[in-house]
Write a protein that holds these residues in place. Structure first.
Motif, PDB file in Angstrom:
ATOM      1  N   ASN A 134       0.823  -1.205   0.000  1.00 38.37           N
ATOM      2  CA  ASN A 134       0.000   0.000   0.000  1.00 38.37           C
ATOM      3  C   ASN A 134       0.859   1.259   0.000  1.00 38.37           C
ATOM      4  O   ASN A 134       0.586   2.220  -0.721  1.00 38.37           O
ATOM      5  CB  ASN A 134      -0.929   0.020   1.217  1.00 38.37           C
ATOM      6  N   ILE A 139      -1.364   3.940  -1.565  1.00 41.69           N
ATOM      7  CA  ILE A 139      -2.739   3.602  -1.182  1.00 41.69           C
ATOM      8  C   ILE A 139      -2.842   3.756   0.335  1.00 41.69           C
ATOM      9  O   ILE A 139      -2.064   3.142   1.077  1.00 41.69           O
ATOM     10  CB  ILE A 139      -3.094   2.158  -1.603  1.00 41.69           C
ATOM     11  N   ARG A 140      -3.772   4.558   0.801  1.00 42.53           N
ATOM     12  CA  ARG A 140      -3.761   4.941   2.214  1.00 42.53           C
ATOM     13  C   ARG A 140      -4.797   4.209   3.074  1.00 42.53           C
ATOM     14  O   ARG A 140      -4.846   4.410   4.281  1.00 42.53           O
ATOM     15  CB  ARG A 140      -3.942   6.453   2.323  1.00 42.53           C
ATOM     16  N   TYR A 141      -5.596   3.358   2.429  1.00 44.84           N
ATOM     17  CA  TYR A 141      -6.623   2.623   3.194  1.00 44.84           C
ATOM     18  C   TYR A 141      -6.576   1.135   2.855  1.00 44.84           C
ATOM     19  O   TYR A 141      -6.106   0.733   1.788  1.00 44.84           O
ATOM     20  CB  TYR A 141      -8.014   3.187   2.907  1.00 44.84           C
ATOM     21  N   ASP A 143      -9.429  -0.773   2.920  1.00 44.52           N
ATOM     22  CA  ASP A 143     -10.736  -1.236   2.446  1.00 44.52           C
ATOM     23  C   ASP A 143     -11.293  -0.259   1.413  1.00 44.52           C
ATOM     24  O   ASP A 143     -10.885   0.906   1.353  1.00 44.52           O
ATOM     25  CB  ASP A 143     -11.712  -1.374   3.616  1.00 44.52           C
ATOM     26  N   ASN A 145     -14.069   1.218   1.347  1.00 47.63           N
ATOM     27  CA  ASN A 145     -14.862   2.302   1.944  1.00 47.63           C
ATOM     28  C   ASN A 145     -14.003   3.393   2.593  1.00 47.63           C
ATOM     29  O   ASN A 145     -14.533   4.366   3.133  1.00 47.63           O
ATOM     30  CB  ASN A 145     -15.818   1.728   3.004  1.00 47.63           C
ATOM     31  N   ASN A 146     -12.666   3.202   2.538  1.00 45.56           N
ATOM     32  CA  ASN A 146     -11.735   4.163   3.150  1.00 45.56           C
ATOM     33  C   ASN A 146     -12.029   4.421   4.621  1.00 45.56           C
ATOM     34  O   ASN A 146     -11.979   5.549   5.101  1.00 45.56           O
ATOM     35  CB  ASN A 146     -11.752   5.501   2.383  1.00 45.56           C
ATOM     36  N   SER A 147     -12.326   3.339   5.330  1.00 44.17           N
ATOM     37  CA  SER A 147     -12.589   3.480   6.771  1.00 44.17           C
ATOM     38  C   SER A 147     -11.460   2.887   7.615  1.00 44.17           C
ATOM     39  O   SER A 147     -11.293   3.261   8.777  1.00 44.17           O
ATOM     40  CB  SER A 147     -13.917   2.810   7.143  1.00 44.17           C
ATOM     41  N   LYS A 149      -7.604   2.659   8.020  1.00 44.88           N
ATOM     42  CA  LYS A 149      -6.356   3.259   7.557  1.00 44.88           C
ATOM     43  C   LYS A 149      -5.229   2.234   7.545  1.00 44.88           C
ATOM     44  O   LYS A 149      -5.079   1.444   8.474  1.00 44.88           O
ATOM     45  CB  LYS A 149      -5.964   4.441   8.456  1.00 44.88           C
ATOM     46  N   SER A 150      -4.428   2.273   6.478  1.00 40.91           N
ATOM     47  CA  SER A 150      -3.265   1.404   6.389  1.00 40.91           C
ATOM     48  C   SER A 150      -2.185   1.911   7.345  1.00 40.91           C
ATOM     49  O   SER A 150      -2.140   3.091   7.686  1.00 40.91           O
ATOM     50  CB  SER A 150      -2.735   1.382   4.953  1.00 40.91           C
TER      51      SER A 150
END
Length: 325
Positions: A134, A139-141, A143, A145-147, A149-150
């Protein structure tokens, strides 16, 4: 005006000062999760080497984490061949919220294998391949749904937070582009810190010159930040001349050479540059302050703060995953 002011215009900024801004945030979050972690989250550190720097890091981690309401348990593994089993046992233990390993253990590819043995749900150091992939792909999430956080590797993240504190990041620009126009040199290309740090800075818009003993590479998102993630160009074999050329316009110089004998050449530093050292050895001479505007000699206490923030994020992600999105 005194000679000392004339000869050393630079200011030393200590990691302990920077880390204080995260203490209240972390402590309040630990307090907020008391209903699900009444005794405080449990962080387990595994030590399977005799490295004095690892011992010091373990001591810092214990003191800092317990001071903010965490529980910390150092598990020493005398025979490193049994470390994998010890990690797996901690993965399965529901009482353990976070796991970290003090590297190097074997000092080779086996260490990279051990990084993947740690369950990603408990990997406070952010070394799992999912987090690395990521990060490299910006890529910062976790999932769609962007809920969730990576997690980012804690030492590279600490350097980013230090640069934010020092106002190297331009907050007037959109998030993700805030290093646009900045040039950085990173002297270290380890898979733990140097390479991911170069990627993070380039993903945030900087031109980054990544230096190791073999060659120098350029990390960038392209002219006008046309790419969504960094690309890498090989500039050629390492030479003092090439290093000096890269440093001549560098706004930031970051070192992480694990040797007490290595010193970055002060004469290569551009007037007014920001200099940061993340090695446990001081890579800059005292004369760094004659050229650098801001100098951060160590990053350890900020790194531990980022590790604890990662741990809280893992707990938050785990709780969110229990609830249907």
């Amino acid at each position: 005006m005194s000679d000392s002011i004339v000869s050393k215009p630079g200011v030393t900024v200590l990691a302990s000062k920077i880390s204080k801004i995260y203490v209240d945030e972390i402590t309040s979050k630990v307090e907020a999760i008391k209903p699900i972690r009444p005794q405080g989250p449990l962080l387990v550190g595994f030590l399977a080497n005799a490295d004095p720097a690892a011992e010091m890091y373990a001591s810092w981690t214990k003191k800092t984490s317990e001071g903010m309401g965490f529980r910390y348990e150092l598990r020493r593994v005398d025979n490193k061949d049994f470390l994998e089993e010890a990690i797996i046992e901690a993965n399965r233990d529901p009482e353990v919220d976070g796991i970290m390993v003090y590297y190097p253990v074997f000092g080779n590819a086996q260490d990279q294998y051990l990084q993947q043995v740690v369950a990603k749900e408990k990997d406070v150091e952010g070394l799992n391949h999912v987090y690395y992939q990521n990060m490299y792909h910006n890529i910062r999430y976790l999932d769609p749904n962007n809920s969730l956080k990576s997690i980012l590797p804690c030492t590279p993240l600490a350097v980013v937070k230090i640069l934010e504190y020092l106002k190297v990041y331009n907050n007037l620009l959109p998030e993700g582009n805030r290093l646009y126009g900045k040039k950085c040199v990173v002297v270290n290309r380890s898979e733990i810190v140097g390479r991911p740090l170069a990627a993070l800075l380039a993903n945030d818009g900087a031109i980054v010159y990544s230096v190791d003993i073999d060659n120098i590479q350029k990390f960038t998102r392209g002219e006008g930040l046309k790419f969504t993630r960094h690309h890498v160009e090989d500039l050629g074999p390492f030479s003092d001349e090439l290093l000096q050329k890269c440093c001549s316009q560098a706004d930031v110089i970051i070192t992480g050479v694990p040797s007490e004998h290595y010193k970055f050449p002060t004469q290569y530093i551009k007037e007014g540059a920001v200099c940061i050292n993340f090695s446990s050895n001081r890579n800059f001479e005292e004369s760094v302050k004659t050229k650098a505007s801001l100098y951060v000699p160590m990053t350890g206490k900020v790194t531990i703060s980022m590790l604890l923030r990662n741990m809280l994020r893992l707990i938050e992600n785990a709780e969110k995953s229990k609830t249907p999105q």
